[in-house]
Every structure is written in structure tokens, then in C-alpha cells.
Scaffold this active site. Structure first.
Site, PDB file in Angstrom:
ATOM      1  N   HIS A 197      34.083  83.486 -46.570  1.00  0.00           N
ATOM      2  CA  HIS A 197      34.701  82.378 -45.846  1.00  0.00           C
ATOM      3  C   HIS A 197      36.083  82.027 -46.400  1.00  0.00           C
ATOM      4  O   HIS A 197      36.318  82.019 -47.596  1.00  0.00           O
ATOM      5  CB  HIS A 197      33.788  81.143 -45.820  1.00  0.00           C
ATOM      6  CG  HIS A 197      33.339  80.668 -47.164  1.00  0.00           C
ATOM      7  ND1 HIS A 197      32.513  79.595 -47.335  1.00  0.00           N
ATOM      8  CD2 HIS A 197      33.578  81.127 -48.407  1.00  0.00           C
ATOM      9  CE1 HIS A 197      32.282  79.401 -48.614  1.00  0.00           C
ATOM     10  NE2 HIS A 197      32.917  80.313 -49.284  1.00  0.00           N
ATOM     11  N   GLY A 198      36.987  81.785 -45.465  1.00  0.00           N
ATOM     12  CA  GLY A 198      38.332  81.377 -45.825  1.00  0.00           C
ATOM     13  C   GLY A 198      39.251  82.495 -46.261  1.00  0.00           C
ATOM     14  O   GLY A 198      40.407  82.246 -46.624  1.00  0.00           O
TER      15      GLY A 198
END
Length: 358
Positions: free
Chosen positions: A243-244
């Protein structure tokens, strides 16, 4: 197509083919040097397969200008045979065609608020949730689920059982192969009173134009903000993106690459099979990561790294050379230990035999 027409196709993309042989020779398909028969064209890019030029049954071969070939073969000489044969495969075989199917409301669910573009093909068994937008000429195969508020561009291709979680954005000409999941929750948990408390993953995933993603891949949605896959990037199968993470443009990831969260990957980065990258680091533009590397620190622009932990390849080569010499060094140390023991024994014997002073 004739050999002359194939050369014209290469000239049309800026190549400078040098033909040898019958320009009217008819070529029907592209094949490997081993499998080719009369009417086929093959290619030689890797020198280790040069011996196959003597036994191939191909009618013609694409190869570099400096490679010798039997006189019986018609040739197309170019500086980059791999690129040239790619062009010829496209011209002779084309890309996979996707048949159109009539809509079937009995087995396909399209929410009334969804907007589906002109000439899109939605196969049976697809679920399109509320407020989804799908562009023109999209093809969506059976078993796909497209979550609320997803935005899908023109000429997108989703193979069977692709899942897009809510708010996922796909650019134009994106291809996603079977059983890939985009936008699932990342590993977001906070330790609270001895237990793991789930952090709501309220970000999303953006996949830009001309990206192709292999089968069985997973791309986590961001906790906050977005996870991004840059324009023109290509993934093999079984790639996991945390994520990210931000992946730049025109990268190439081979199978089983795993990237943790909040990593920044530059443009034109290549990662070979089974590379693992820890979170919160940067991999610079043009970097190359060798197979099975464990990347634990940021990688500068243009660097090639290898090993676990990954280090610059020039250092890894030195280590490999030293490791290869370990048996020899082990034997040498044992010999030196024996010689040292013998020397000590002689010195001790000489000291014991020496006369003592009154």
C-alpha cells in the site's frame, strides 16, 4: 507476406533491414529455430543458439549483420533481431482477437448508475457496481467484479476473474490478466493494548495508461492517498505491490516480485524474478535489480544490484570470486596451521635441549 514485404514493414518503423535471398519468398508464420519448417521465419538474438542455424528448417532467419549463416537460408540482417522479430510477429499473426457477445441481463449485473462506453463487450457473469464508468471498446471477461466508483478508460481489457475494489482508476489501454486483484486492503494494523487494530484503508489505486499486469497479481490500495503504477509499466505474474507504493513509468517486473508499502520506484526500473523490496525506500531511475535480490536500502539512479542484502553488482562479483576460492583458502589455512605447529614443536625442542647457564 513475402520477404520483401516483411522488409518494408521493418523500414516503416525506422529499421534498416539488409535482405539476402529471394524477395518473393512467401513467409506464413514465425517460429523458433528448432520448430521452424518451410515457410517459417525465425530469428537469432542470443549467440549461444548460433549452432541451430546449421540445422533449422526455417525458410528465412532474422539476425545481426556480423553473424554467418548457411547459404541455403534467406536472411534479413538488422542491428536488433529481437525488436525486428517482434514487429514481424505483429504483422504476420496480430494480437489476440476478442469476440463480441450480446448482453445477457440474466447472468450479468450492471448497476443502473453505471456508465458503459460505446462498443464495450461485457461477458456473462460480470458484476459492475454503482457509479462505475467504463470507456469505449473495453472488454471484460466472465467472473470480473468492478466495485463502486471505479473509473476504467478506453480499450481496457480485463481477463476472467479480475477484481477491482472500490475507487480503482484504470487509464486507457490497460490489460489485466486473470485472477488479479486491484485495490484490496494493505497490511495496515496498529498495535493497541497487545492486539492488532485494523487501520481503515481509505486510499485507492491508480493504474496509468498502457500498463499490463500479469495473472495472479495483487496491488494494495493506499492507507491514505493512492498507490500508483506508472504509464507503460509491465508486470509478469504473481507480483505483489504494497500500500502507498509509487511505481514509475515503463518499469518491468518479472514473476514473484514483492514490494512492501510506501516504496518509491523510479522510471525504467527492471526487477528480475523473486526480488523483495522493504518498505519506505527509493529505487532510482534506471536501476536494475537481479533475481532473488533482497533490497534493504535505497538504490541510486542507474545502479545494478544483486544479492541478499542487495549490493552493487561489482561488489557482489568480487564476493562470488572470493567464495569460489574458499575451498582453496581452507586447504591453505590447514597447511599453514600444520606448518606452524611443526615450527612450534621444533622451537620447543631446541629450547629444551639448550644448556642452562649457572
Amino acid at each position: 507476406m513475402t520477404l520483401a514485404e516483411l522488409c518494408d514493414a521493418l523500414r516503416a518503423v525506422g529499421m534498416k533491414p539488409e535482405p539476402r535471398g529471394d524477395p518473393a519468398r512467401v513467409i506464413r508464420r514465425v517460429a523458433t529455430l528448432e520448430d521452424a519448417v518451410e515457410g517459417d521465419i525465425s530469428f537469432l538474438s542470443n549467440p549461444k543458439y548460433e549452432r541451430l542455424l546449421q540445422t533449422t528448417r526455417a525458410s528465412a532467419v532474422v539476425l545481426r549483420p556480423d553473424v554467418e549463416a548457411p547459404p541455403r537460408l534467406d536472411l534479413i540482417r538488422v542491428e536488433d533481431p529481437y525488436a525486428a522479430i517482434t514487429i514481424l510477429i505483429v504483422r504476420l499473426h496480430g494480437y489476440r482477437q476478442h469476440r463480441r457477445v450480446p448482453p445477457d441481463p440474466a447472468v450479468t449485473h450492471v448497476h443502473p448508475t453505471a456508465r458503459v462506453g460505446e462498443n464495450a463487450t461485457i461477458h456473462p457473469g460480470v458484476v459492475i457496481d454503482e457509479d462505475v464508468t467504463i470507456g469505449r471498446d473495453a472488454v471484460i471477461y466472465p467472473g470480473c467484479y468492478i466495485g463502486p466508483r471505479c473509473r476504467i478508460g478506453d480499450r481496457v481489457l480485463l481477463y476472467p476473474n479480475v477484481v477491482l475494489y472500490e475507487d480503482t482508476v484504470l487509464g486507457d489501454r490497460v490489460t489485466i490478466h486473470a485472477n488479479t486483484v486491484i485495490g484490496e486492503d494493505g497490511l495496515g494494523y496498529a498495535p493497541v493494548d497487545g492486539r492488532w487494530l485494523k487501520i481503515p484503508q481509505i486510499g485507492h489505486v491508480v493504474i496509468e495508461d498502457d500498463v499490463e499486469i500479469g495473472a495472479g497479481c495483487t496491488i494494495d490500495r493506499a492507507t491514505l492517498g493512492r498507490t500508483r503504477i506508472g504509464r507503460g509499466t509491465k508486470f509478469s505474474n504473481l507480483i505483489a505491490i504494497g500500500h502507498g507504493t509509487q511505481v514509475g513509468e515503463h518499469c518491468l517486473f518479472v514473476a514473484q516480485v514483492g514490494i512492501a508499502g510506501s516504496v518509491t520506484v523510479g522510471n525504467h526500473v527492471t526487477m528480475a524474478g523473486q526480488v523483495g523490496v522493504v518498505g519506505h525506500i527509493r529505487v532510482g531511475d534506471g536501476a536494475k535489480i537481479g533475481a532473488k535480490a533482497g533490497v534493504t536500502n535505497s538504490v541510486p539512479d542507474g545502479e545494478t544490484v544483486l544479492g541478499a542484502p542487495a549490493i552493487p553488482i561489482r561488489e557482489m562479483k568480487r564476493q562470488v570470486v572470493h567464495i569460489a576460492r574458499l575451498p582453496e583458502l581452507h586447504d591453505r589455512v590447514k597447511q599453514l596451521e600444520r606448518e606452524l605447529a611443526e615450527l612450534r614443536a621444533r622451537l620447543a625442542a631446541q629450547a629444551g635441549a639448550a644448556p642452562t647457564r649457572e
